[in-house]
Scaffold this motif. Structure first.
Motif, PDB file in Angstrom:
ATOM      1  N   LEU A  83      -5.157 -13.944  -7.199  1.00  0.00           N
ATOM      2  CA  LEU A  83      -4.659 -14.361  -5.892  1.00  0.00           C
ATOM      3  C   LEU A  83      -3.160 -14.083  -5.768  1.00  0.00           C
ATOM      4  N   ALA A  84      -2.406 -14.413  -6.816  1.00  0.00           N
ATOM      5  CA  ALA A  84      -0.964 -14.156  -6.814  1.00  0.00           C
ATOM      6  C   ALA A  84      -0.685 -12.651  -6.799  1.00  0.00           C
ATOM      7  N   LEU A  85      -1.458 -11.886  -7.549  1.00  0.00           N
ATOM      8  CA  LEU A  85      -1.277 -10.428  -7.544  1.00  0.00           C
ATOM      9  C   LEU A  85      -1.556  -9.856  -6.160  1.00  0.00           C
ATOM     10  N   ASN A  86      -2.540 -10.399  -5.474  1.00  0.00           N
ATOM     11  CA  ASN A  86      -2.818  -9.950  -4.103  1.00  0.00           C
ATOM     12  C   ASN A  86      -1.621 -10.229  -3.205  1.00  0.00           C
ATOM     13  N   ALA A  87      -0.994 -11.398  -3.371  1.00  0.00           N
ATOM     14  CA  ALA A  87       0.181 -11.747  -2.571  1.00  0.00           C
ATOM     15  C   ALA A  87       1.358 -10.830  -2.908  1.00  0.00           C
ATOM     16  N   ILE A  88       1.530 -10.518  -4.182  1.00  0.00           N
ATOM     17  CA  ILE A  88       2.597  -9.596  -4.599  1.00  0.00           C
ATOM     18  C   ILE A  88       2.352  -8.213  -4.009  1.00  0.00           C
ATOM     19  N   GLU A  89       1.124  -7.754  -4.074  1.00  0.00           N
ATOM     20  CA  GLU A  89       0.779  -6.447  -3.498  1.00  0.00           C
ATOM     21  C   GLU A  89       1.084  -6.434  -2.000  1.00  0.00           C
ATOM     22  N   GLN A  90       0.760  -7.510  -1.306  1.00  0.00           N
ATOM     23  CA  GLN A  90       1.024  -7.601   0.138  1.00  0.00           C
ATOM     24  C   GLN A  90       2.529  -7.556   0.413  1.00  0.00           C
ATOM     25  N   LYS A  91       3.306  -8.270  -0.393  1.00  0.00           N
ATOM     26  CA  LYS A  91       4.767  -8.247  -0.224  1.00  0.00           C
ATOM     27  C   LYS A  91       5.316  -6.834  -0.400  1.00  0.00           C
ATOM     28  N   LEU A  92       4.828  -6.131  -1.415  1.00  0.00           N
ATOM     29  CA  LEU A  92       5.273  -4.752  -1.645  1.00  0.00           C
ATOM     30  C   LEU A  92       4.917  -3.868  -0.465  1.00  0.00           C
ATOM     31  N   ALA A  93       3.715  -4.038   0.085  1.00  0.00           N
ATOM     32  CA  ALA A  93       3.292  -3.241   1.232  1.00  0.00           C
ATOM     33  C   ALA A  93       4.188  -3.525   2.439  1.00  0.00           C
ATOM     34  N   GLU A  94       4.559  -4.779   2.626  1.00  0.00           N
ATOM     35  CA  GLU A  94       5.420  -5.159   3.747  1.00  0.00           C
ATOM     36  C   GLU A  94       6.831  -4.600   3.603  1.00  0.00           C
ATOM     37  N   MET A  95       7.248  -4.294   2.378  1.00  0.00           N
ATOM     38  CA  MET A  95       8.592  -3.774   2.129  1.00  0.00           C
ATOM     39  C   MET A  95       8.724  -2.300   2.529  1.00  0.00           C
ATOM     40  N   GLY A  96       7.618  -1.640   2.776  1.00  0.00           N
ATOM     41  CA  GLY A  96       7.667  -0.233   3.165  1.00  0.00           C
ATOM     42  C   GLY A  96       8.194   0.640   2.046  1.00  0.00           C
ATOM     43  N   VAL A  97       9.123   1.528   2.381  1.00  0.00           N
ATOM     44  CA  VAL A  97       9.662   2.484   1.412  1.00  0.00           C
ATOM     45  C   VAL A  97      10.287   1.773   0.218  1.00  0.00           C
ATOM     46  N   GLN A  98      10.936   0.643   0.451  1.00  0.00           N
ATOM     47  CA  GLN A  98      11.616  -0.078  -0.630  1.00  0.00           C
ATOM     48  C   GLN A  98      10.640  -0.570  -1.696  1.00  0.00           C
ATOM     49  N   GLY A  99       9.377  -0.789  -1.329  1.00  0.00           N
ATOM     50  CA  GLY A  99       8.403  -1.263  -2.296  1.00  0.00           C
ATOM     51  C   GLY A  99       7.344  -0.248  -2.670  1.00  0.00           C
ATOM     52  N   SER A 100       7.391   0.928  -2.076  1.00  0.00           N
ATOM     53  CA  SER A 100       6.306   1.900  -2.259  1.00  0.00           C
ATOM     54  C   SER A 100       6.170   2.389  -3.700  1.00  0.00           C
ATOM     55  N   ASP A 101       7.294   2.546  -4.413  1.00  0.00           N
ATOM     56  CA  ASP A 101       7.189   3.014  -5.798  1.00  0.00           C
ATOM     57  C   ASP A 101       6.502   1.967  -6.673  1.00  0.00           C
ATOM     58  N   LEU A 102       6.819   0.695  -6.457  1.00  0.00           N
ATOM     59  CA  LEU A 102       6.173  -0.367  -7.234  1.00  0.00           C
ATOM     60  C   LEU A 102       4.705  -0.500  -6.843  1.00  0.00           C
ATOM     61  N   LEU A 103       4.428  -0.356  -5.573  1.00  0.00           N
ATOM     62  CA  LEU A 103       3.054  -0.429  -5.101  1.00  0.00           C
ATOM     63  C   LEU A 103       2.218   0.666  -5.757  1.00  0.00           C
ATOM     64  N   TYR A 104       2.766   1.864  -5.831  1.00  0.00           N
ATOM     65  CA  TYR A 104       2.045   2.965  -6.460  1.00  0.00           C
ATOM     66  C   TYR A 104       1.902   2.750  -7.965  1.00  0.00           C
ATOM     67  N   LYS A 105       3.002   2.315  -8.603  1.00  0.00           N
ATOM     68  CA  LYS A 105       2.987   2.149 -10.060  1.00  0.00           C
ATOM     69  C   LYS A 105       2.025   1.064 -10.506  1.00  0.00           C
ATOM     70  N   TYR A 106       2.013  -0.066  -9.806  1.00  0.00           N
ATOM     71  CA  TYR A 106       1.236  -1.215 -10.244  1.00  0.00           C
ATOM     72  C   TYR A 106      -0.105  -1.390  -9.540  1.00  0.00           C
ATOM     73  N   PHE A 107      -0.249  -0.819  -8.364  1.00  0.00           N
ATOM     74  CA  PHE A 107      -1.470  -1.009  -7.583  1.00  0.00           C
ATOM     75  C   PHE A 107      -1.949   0.331  -7.032  1.00  0.00           C
ATOM     76  N   LYS A 108      -2.045   1.332  -7.875  1.00  0.00           N
ATOM     77  CA  LYS A 108      -2.414   2.679  -7.436  1.00  0.00           C
ATOM     78  C   LYS A 108      -3.647   2.658  -6.557  1.00  0.00           C
ATOM     79  N   GLN A 109      -3.539   3.392  -5.476  1.00  0.00           N
ATOM     80  CA  GLN A 109      -4.693   3.556  -4.596  1.00  0.00           C
ATOM     81  C   GLN A 109      -5.613   4.572  -5.260  1.00  0.00           C
ATOM     82  N   GLN A 110      -6.859   4.218  -5.395  1.00  0.00           N
ATOM     83  CA  GLN A 110      -7.809   5.113  -6.071  1.00  0.00           C
ATOM     84  C   GLN A 110      -8.253   6.214  -5.132  1.00  0.00           C
TER      85      GLN A 110
END
Length: 79
Positions: free
Chosen positions: A52-79
């Motif tokens: 649940l917390a990881l889902n919230a972290i992933e959502q925060k990264l998505a909301e950050m746009g470009v600033q969070g995109s590298d972390l989103l890709y590194k930790y939550f790669k889209q398959q």
């Protein structure tokens, strides 16, 4: 989406997210709906975020746009 990185890298994810958002551990905890102690344990590697917390972290990264995109890709790669 499940985290695609080793658990040992999760403290770095939490710390980097918090720093990029310019938040203290207390403020990040409040925004994720967890306690300060929980965020502190995550950053020290003494506990890992729940799904649940990881889902919230992933959502925060998505909301950050470009600033969070590298972390989103590194930790939550889209398959």
């Amino acid at each position: 989406m499940p985290v695609t990185t080793p658990v040992s890298d999760l403290p770095n994810l939490v710390r980097t997210l918090r720093e990029r958002l310019g938040l203290s551990q207390e403020k990040l905890a409040a925004s994720l709906g967890v306690s300060f102690q929980t965020v502190n344990r995550w950053e020290r590697g003494r506990a890992k975020p729940s799904q649940l917390a990881l889902n919230a972290i992933e959502q925060k990264l998505a909301e950050m746009g470009v600033q969070g995109s590298d972390l989103l890709y590194k930790y939550f790669k889209q398959q």
